[in-house]
Every structure is written in C-alpha cells, then in structure tokens.
Write an enzyme that holds these catalytic residues in place. Sequence first.
Site, mmCIF file in Angstrom:
data_model
loop_
_atom_site.group_PDB
_atom_site.id
_atom_site.type_symbol
_atom_site.label_atom_id
_atom_site.label_comp_id
_atom_site.label_asym_id
_atom_site.label_seq_id
_atom_site.Cartn_x
_atom_site.Cartn_y
_atom_site.Cartn_z
ATOM 1 N N GLU A 188 0.810 -1.089 -0.177
ATOM 2 C CA GLU A 188 0.037 -0.169 0.027
ATOM 3 C C GLU A 188 1.424 1.313 0.244
ATOM 4 O O GLU A 188 0.786 1.817 -0.341
ATOM 5 C CB GLU A 188 -1.008 -0.023 1.270
ATOM 6 C CG GLU A 188 -2.112 -1.090 1.445
ATOM 7 C CD GLU A 188 -2.774 -1.279 2.470
ATOM 8 O OE1 GLU A 188 -3.577 -0.872 2.879
ATOM 9 O OE2 GLU A 188 -1.933 -1.621 3.427
ATOM 10 N N PHE A 189 1.551 1.104 1.010
ATOM 11 C CA PHE A 189 3.130 2.293 1.097
ATOM 12 C C PHE A 189 3.568 2.744 -0.225
ATOM 13 O O PHE A 189 3.182 4.164 -1.225
ATOM 14 C CB PHE A 189 3.992 1.877 2.111
ATOM 15 C CG PHE A 189 4.879 3.093 2.212
ATOM 16 C CD1 PHE A 189 4.637 3.840 2.691
ATOM 17 C CD2 PHE A 189 6.108 3.320 0.724
ATOM 18 C CE1 PHE A 189 5.220 4.836 2.849
ATOM 19 C CE2 PHE A 189 7.026 4.430 1.321
ATOM 20 C CZ PHE A 189 6.805 4.978 1.999
ATOM 21 N N SER B 199 18.029 5.059 -0.446
ATOM 22 C CA SER B 199 16.922 3.587 -0.280
ATOM 23 C C SER B 199 17.436 2.968 -1.831
ATOM 24 O O SER B 199 18.302 2.329 -2.361
ATOM 25 C CB SER B 199 15.688 3.783 -1.007
ATOM 26 O OG SER B 199 14.845 3.303 -0.380
ATOM 27 N N GLU C 110 20.350 -11.200 -5.228
ATOM 28 C CA GLU C 110 20.309 -11.406 -3.919
ATOM 29 C C GLU C 110 18.533 -11.107 -3.142
ATOM 30 O O GLU C 110 18.170 -10.745 -4.021
ATOM 31 C CB GLU C 110 21.164 -10.313 -3.432
ATOM 32 C CG GLU C 110 22.508 -10.164 -4.177
ATOM 33 C CD GLU C 110 23.571 -8.624 -3.391
ATOM 34 O OE1 GLU C 110 22.847 -8.122 -3.000
ATOM 35 O OE2 GLU C 110 24.722 -8.794 -4.308
ATOM 36 N N LYS D 45 15.829 -9.644 -0.936
ATOM 37 C CA LYS D 45 16.298 -8.591 -0.152
ATOM 38 C C LYS D 45 15.440 -9.157 1.150
ATOM 39 O O LYS D 45 14.718 -9.996 1.771
ATOM 40 C CB LYS D 45 14.859 -7.691 -0.762
ATOM 41 C CG LYS D 45 15.125 -6.176 -0.278
ATOM 42 C CD LYS D 45 14.110 -5.084 -1.569
ATOM 43 C CE LYS D 45 14.090 -4.124 -0.628
ATOM 44 N NZ LYS D 45 13.237 -4.029 0.318
ATOM 45 N N ASP E 207 14.528 -8.570 5.075
ATOM 46 C CA ASP E 207 13.791 -7.670 5.787
ATOM 47 C C ASP E 207 13.702 -7.643 6.779
ATOM 48 O O ASP E 207 13.457 -7.900 8.182
ATOM 49 C CB ASP E 207 12.190 -8.103 5.541
ATOM 50 C CG ASP E 207 11.083 -7.140 5.483
ATOM 51 O OD1 ASP E 207 11.301 -6.318 5.309
ATOM 52 O OD2 ASP E 207 9.899 -7.846 6.034
ATOM 53 N N GLU F 237 21.519 -5.998 6.613
ATOM 54 C CA GLU F 237 20.283 -5.505 7.519
ATOM 55 C C GLU F 237 20.454 -6.814 8.236
ATOM 56 O O GLU F 237 21.120 -8.229 9.042
ATOM 57 C CB GLU F 237 19.891 -6.449 6.114
ATOM 58 C CG GLU F 237 18.224 -6.065 6.520
ATOM 59 C CD GLU F 237 17.532 -4.683 5.407
ATOM 60 O OE1 GLU F 237 18.609 -4.165 5.076
ATOM 61 O OE2 GLU F 237 17.037 -5.322 5.544
ATOM 62 N N TYR G 145 25.691 -7.145 2.651
ATOM 63 C CA TYR G 145 25.791 -6.776 1.316
ATOM 64 C C TYR G 145 25.911 -5.832 0.531
ATOM 65 O O TYR G 145 26.108 -5.366 -0.933
ATOM 66 C CB TYR G 145 24.454 -7.444 0.824
ATOM 67 C CG TYR G 145 23.419 -6.053 1.884
ATOM 68 C CD1 TYR G 145 23.257 -5.138 1.394
ATOM 69 C CD2 TYR G 145 22.443 -6.588 2.656
ATOM 70 C CE1 TYR G 145 22.047 -3.771 1.938
ATOM 71 C CE2 TYR G 145 20.866 -5.971 3.243
ATOM 72 C CZ TYR G 145 21.285 -4.738 3.016
ATOM 73 O OH TYR G 145 20.935 -3.957 3.776
ATOM 74 N N LYS H 46 21.534 -6.211 -8.822
ATOM 75 C CA LYS H 46 22.754 -5.138 -8.695
ATOM 76 C C LYS H 46 23.173 -5.235 -10.214
ATOM 77 O O LYS H 46 23.791 -6.187 -10.509
ATOM 78 C CB LYS H 46 23.810 -5.190 -7.818
ATOM 79 C CG LYS H 46 22.586 -5.349 -6.411
ATOM 80 C CD LYS H 46 23.445 -4.730 -5.276
ATOM 81 C CE LYS H 46 22.411 -4.974 -4.029
ATOM 82 N NZ LYS H 46 23.369 -5.173 -2.539
ATOM 83 N N LYS I 52 10.288 -6.425 -5.500
ATOM 84 C CA LYS I 52 9.165 -6.831 -4.608
ATOM 85 C C LYS I 52 8.401 -7.760 -4.209
ATOM 86 O O LYS I 52 7.721 -7.848 -5.609
ATOM 87 C CB LYS I 52 8.575 -5.240 -4.039
ATOM 88 C CG LYS I 52 9.321 -3.979 -3.736
ATOM 89 C CD LYS I 52 9.707 -4.207 -2.628
ATOM 90 C CE LYS I 52 8.968 -4.093 -0.955
ATOM 91 N NZ LYS I 52 8.927 -2.939 -0.646
ATOM 92 N N CYS J 111 -24.892 7.497 14.574
ATOM 93 C CA CYS J 111 -24.206 6.114 15.215
ATOM 94 C C CYS J 111 -25.439 4.907 15.348
ATOM 95 O O CYS J 111 -26.756 5.173 14.871
ATOM 96 C CB CYS J 111 -24.227 5.962 16.404
ATOM 97 S SG CYS J 111 -24.704 4.271 17.569
ATOM 98 N N CYS K 155 -28.014 3.779 17.861
ATOM 99 C CA CYS K 155 -28.413 4.722 18.470
ATOM 100 C C CYS K 155 -28.663 6.398 18.466
ATOM 101 O O CYS K 155 -29.932 6.538 18.666
ATOM 102 C CB CYS K 155 -27.709 5.258 20.105
ATOM 103 S SG CYS K 155 -26.037 5.778 19.652
ATOM 104 N N CYS L 183 -19.318 7.969 18.247
ATOM 105 C CA CYS L 183 -20.700 7.906 19.211
ATOM 106 C C CYS L 183 -20.152 8.421 19.817
ATOM 107 O O CYS L 183 -20.042 7.937 21.170
ATOM 108 C CB CYS L 183 -21.551 6.603 18.689
ATOM 109 S SG CYS L 183 -23.166 6.826 19.701
ATOM 110 N N CYS M 249 -26.135 5.093 24.176
ATOM 111 C CA CYS M 249 -25.990 4.453 23.462
ATOM 112 C C CYS M 249 -25.512 2.483 23.962
ATOM 113 O O CYS M 249 -24.687 1.775 24.409
ATOM 114 C CB CYS M 249 -23.812 4.430 22.359
ATOM 115 S SG CYS M 249 -24.060 3.899 20.933
#
Length: 675
Positions: free
Chosen positions: A39-40, A91, A121, A123, A125, A181, A233, A296, A320, A414, A417, A432, A438
């Site tokens: 998502e990022f 990065s 290589e 990656k 994490d 890493e 690395y 690389k 990725k 809500c 309620c 709420c 409620c």
Amino acid sequence: MAKITLSAARERIEFLKKELERHNYNYYVLNAPTITDFEFDLLMGELQGLEKMFPELATEDSPTRHVGSDLSAGSAGSDFVQVPHRWPMLSLGNTYDREELYEFDGRIRKAVTVPYSFSCELKFDGTAICLTYRNGRLLRALTRGDGTKGDDVTRNVVNIPAIPRQLHGSGIPSEFEIRGEIYMPYAAFERLNAERLEAELDPFANPRNAASGSLKLQDPAEMRTRGLDCVLYHLLGEDLPFKTHTEALEAARSWGLPISEYSRTAADIDAAVAYITEWDTRRKTLPFATDGIVIKVNELELQRQLGFTAKSPRWATAWKFKPEQALTPLLSVDYQVGRTGAVTPVANLEPVQLSGTVVKRASLHNKDQMDLLDIHIGDYVYVEKGGEIIPKITGVELSKRPADAARPVFPDRCPDCGTPLVRDPDEARHYCPNQESCPVQIKGRFIHFAGRKAMDILAGEATIEQLWNCGYIHTLPDLYALTREQLVALDGWQEKSADNFLASLEASKQVPFERVLYALGIRHVGEQTAKMLARHFGSIDALMAASREDLVQIEDIGETMADAILAWSASPAARQTVGRLREAGLQMAVADTADSRLSDRLAGKTIVVSGNFSISREDMKGLVEAHGGKNAGSVSGKTSWLLAGEKAGPEKLKKAEKLGIPVLSEKEFYQLIEP
Ligand code: IVH
C-alpha cells in the site's frame, strides 16, 4: 494515470506527501506500520506519477526524494548519538512489474558500452545497518537514520553474535564500511512475541519491526537475548582493490563477515528474472523474512559510471514480492461501534481462501481508508493478511467494477443509537459521543468490566445481552443489585448458575484497585496505565481530583490520555458510577501499604515469576510486592532472581542461565522471605 487539473494535483500531492511522511514515521520510528509495504508503494508510485506530470509541483522535501528517517533522538528515553554517514545511505528503486525490470536493463544498456552482469540477492526484511571496521576491528555501527546521519548503535550491535568485533584473514583494508541488514529469524520472533504476550506486552507485528525495535533498546543485555542475525551486502571504502561486487563480498566473507549464501550472478536480465521466479516460491521455505530480490550491476566501474539519483542507485533495483492476496467481491459494509464509541467499517466479503483460512470479513479501518481505496459495493477487492490477524482490503480491481456499483455511505449517525457521529480531530476515527445511553457502548463496557483481567465476573457476551434485554442492567453498578430470584427466572439459568454468578460478583469486591480502575473502561486507560495510575494516585478520589498538570507530569501519560481521564472524571455519570460501586464494596484505593507490606526483605530486587506454584501465580507476585520486591515480565540483565515453579517458561530458564541469573524454587523463595 487519468487526467487531473493542476489544482486537484496540488491538493492530492499535499495529501500524499503528508500521508507518506506519517507512514514513514510509523514504520521507521515507531516500528508500528499501519499499512502494508505494498500500500505504501502504491501511494509513493502515485506521488511519483503526479510529480512527473506536474514537475512544477515537485519540491525538494518530497518523500520521493529522501529516505524515511529512523532517527530516534528526541523520543522518550533515547540517548543514541547521531553520527554523519561518510557516504549517504540510500534506498532502492522498486517494482512489482516485470516489464519495469526490462526497462531498468534498457537504461543500463543505453548508458554503458561494455558487457555487464548482475548480482542477484535476496532482499532481507530487517533494518539497515552500516558497520565501520578500522584495522580489522569494529569501530562503529550506525542505523540508516535519515540517510545522511544515523543513530550510533554500536553498544547494541556488539551483542549480535553474527557480527564479528575482530576480523581475520588477508587483504583487510585499513578502513572500510560494510552495510547490510539486521534481521530477526522467524523462530526468534515467535519466541519473543510469546514472551511479550506472557508479560502482557503488545506483540510485534512482524520480524522487521521486532528487529528494528530491538536494535534501539536502551538495555544492551536485553538486546543480547533477542536472537538477532545479520547479513551484509555492500562494501564501501576508498581505493578498494575489487573489480566486482561479488568479488568484494567474497573477500568480506573470508574475513569472517556474514555474507548471504543465496546470492547468484546472472549473465543478463533474463537470468536475473529466472532467479526471481525461482525465489518467489523458494523464499517461503526460508527461516527468515524476505520482501523481494535485489538486482545489482556487478561491475564496480560501471556502478560508478551509472551513479545515483537523489534517493537510490541507478545500478540497482528491487523486485518486491507481492503479499499473498485474494480477489473477492465486496457484498456490504457494516459499521461496528466499540465500547469507547469508535465506529469501524467492516467489509462483508464473498468467502474466499487466503493463506490457509477462509476469509469472510475484513477491516476497512476508517472513512479515510475507504475514500483512499475508493471502494464501491460489488467491487472485486484485494484482501491480504499483512502483519495483523484481521485481514484487510488493500485495493480494488477497477476493471471488474459493475456498472451499478455504488459507494457505501459512511453513516453520519450512530448505527446503533442514531446520535450524530463526531470525528476526533487528532484521529482518523469517527465516534458516537452518546457514551451514556448508546446500547452497544454500554454492553461493550459491561463485557469489558466483567473480563478476566478486569473484575473477572462470570458473564460473557450472551449473559450481558440477556441481562440488558431484560432491562436489569444499564450502568455498571446495576450488576451488584441483581438478585437470585431475578437470575433463576431467566431463560437457561438454574440455581447453580445463578449462585456461581453471584459468587463471582462477591469475589470481585476483593479485586485490587488497579484492576477496578482498568475495569471502568476509561478511554485510553489500558491495563498497564491503570496499574501506573493506581500506584501514583493511590485512590480513585485522588485520581478524580488530579489536574491536567498532575497527569501529564507522570511518565508515559501523554496529552491525549490526560484529556481522556479529565473528561471522564468530570462527567456526572462517572461520579455516580464510582459512588455506587464504592457503596457496593469495590476497592477504590490501593490496599493500605502499612497493612499489606510484610517485610523489606526483597527491597531493590527485581523478580521474574514463571510457572505453577502451590499458590496462584498472581498471589506469588503479590508476595513479591508485599516483601518490597518488584515484579518483571521478562528476564534481563536487571533481573535479580527467576522464581521458577513447575512448567516454568523454558526460554526464561535458558535466558537466566545465559545471563547467570540465579533461579529460585518456591521453597527457596519462602526461605528468603521468612522472618
Ligand atoms: S543494496 C545503495 N541489497 O532494502 C543500495 N539492500 O528498500 C543499498 N536490503 O535500504 C542497498 N536486502 O536496507 C541491498 N541484498 C540487499 C538488501 C537490501 C535488503 C534493504 C536495505 C535497503 C532497502 C531498500
């Protein structure tokens, strides 16, 4: 990318920049990301696209131009010194698209005139580290920081067995840097999380967060127990004699440095893609987490020619791995109200198989997230498990959107309620505000109040629902007014169940004040905070009389928490509840220390209690405190004794042995506290 006006682009760019900065902070500083890497990367890709389309809107401070910062200076209790990097720590460009790998190769082919090969290589994490060796000895270890300066974590890094302090062999340059890493293998991660859960601490969401959180620990002895590993690395230095990257790493391996055994050279991009295809599956069998493959250019002279962009080298890129996903239609969205009034949208999905389980529901978090995904009912949505247990929706397959698909309408009232919802300006959530009447909130409060870690009353969700439906309970003290006649008349109740229930209510009157405080369900006051507040103020009256200044000066009480406590103390409903619970006989102050303190024999000692004893573990911990000692959840360099009963945690025993911490039996403990 679709057409967009300049002003709309400006607005979107501002939004994306802020979002990306916020997520960088969550990831690198707090070690608690709230979105997946994928998502990022999508948000980052969108920002890059817009900045390309409107170069006049691209600013120097954009997250597309600098790496996220992990610098912890300024955060509470941190005392790492920041040191400038000799060469910036950058990065990597990344892609999820094979076509882009060929484009990467095309750019290199255009820029260089001689043949080249690739180093392929894994990656890893984890969290990036930069080691400097001088005359064969480890001189310093820095985190990536903001790329130009990093935190000096040498005192922690020397506790990682894989990192040698002294190198051996021939041809060791007088000074060089080697980057890599630090990561936590799955086995160590699972062990750590099990221990954290036992100590009632939040578990880490994934091994990466656990690794970078551990690297920033203030206690190096604790760090030693975390089972971190390291792989290096990237070798840097002046006038190094190597022609290729792989040659440099082979030399580093011969000096005793940890170099990956999974790397391969590839003669061309097709061979590199074959490596990717192979590891896309094989990585699942590795004992540690990887999030992609790095390719690389192997020839160092060509690396120099290709150079860098503001953020990453032109001679390398990362492929990725996509997290495991399922694609399934969104049937509807429910809006759930929690006990604090927070409204969470939850997606109902066409059931689908994902990493071994059937997924039917997924969290949508909040309205912002729904808007960001631009989700429509009937859409095919991508579901992922991410770090959390509850799956989440990470994207929409627009090509499958039905013509009549409509946006779900986030309620302005809500769902339970009907009270108009409010949005907390500091949080993305809607609430709420009708805390007093409620129904879902009230029932949620009862369930929390009765919970095992709170008042430990024999009433689950169904019982609370039943008592509520009969109109017997509305505010917490009503529980203590229930009679045997009322209970036995209820559907499915017998005399025995009524008696057991009443006995648990009676027993709850002895529950210590700190748990009563937690049971009251004050917003943001969890178990640990309740303990701290109980210790600090000693009684509910003192807490309710506390000013904002009194509260914020307590360590670990932030402004949000202080405000929540103040709002609660000021509410007439809270005052009434407390008054009636006090009348019912609940503990509204810590037991008189003069009475409860039996001796000072354990003063200044920190004890970890583990296993089963002839009395309950909680009572054992109570004895420790009664004799002036302090309880701790995990064994560290600060532990005085490990008090081990039957079936004591094997990891705790191992750790104690490793650190040379004495282990006491129950009998030995009694001898210690005997007058
Ligand atoms: S090379 C200048 N190789 O991935 C290029 N990085 O997303 C330096 N990483 O910051 C990076 N495994 O922390 C490289 N085999 C590997 C890697 C690797 C993991 C990390 C590294 C980097 C990040 C970029």
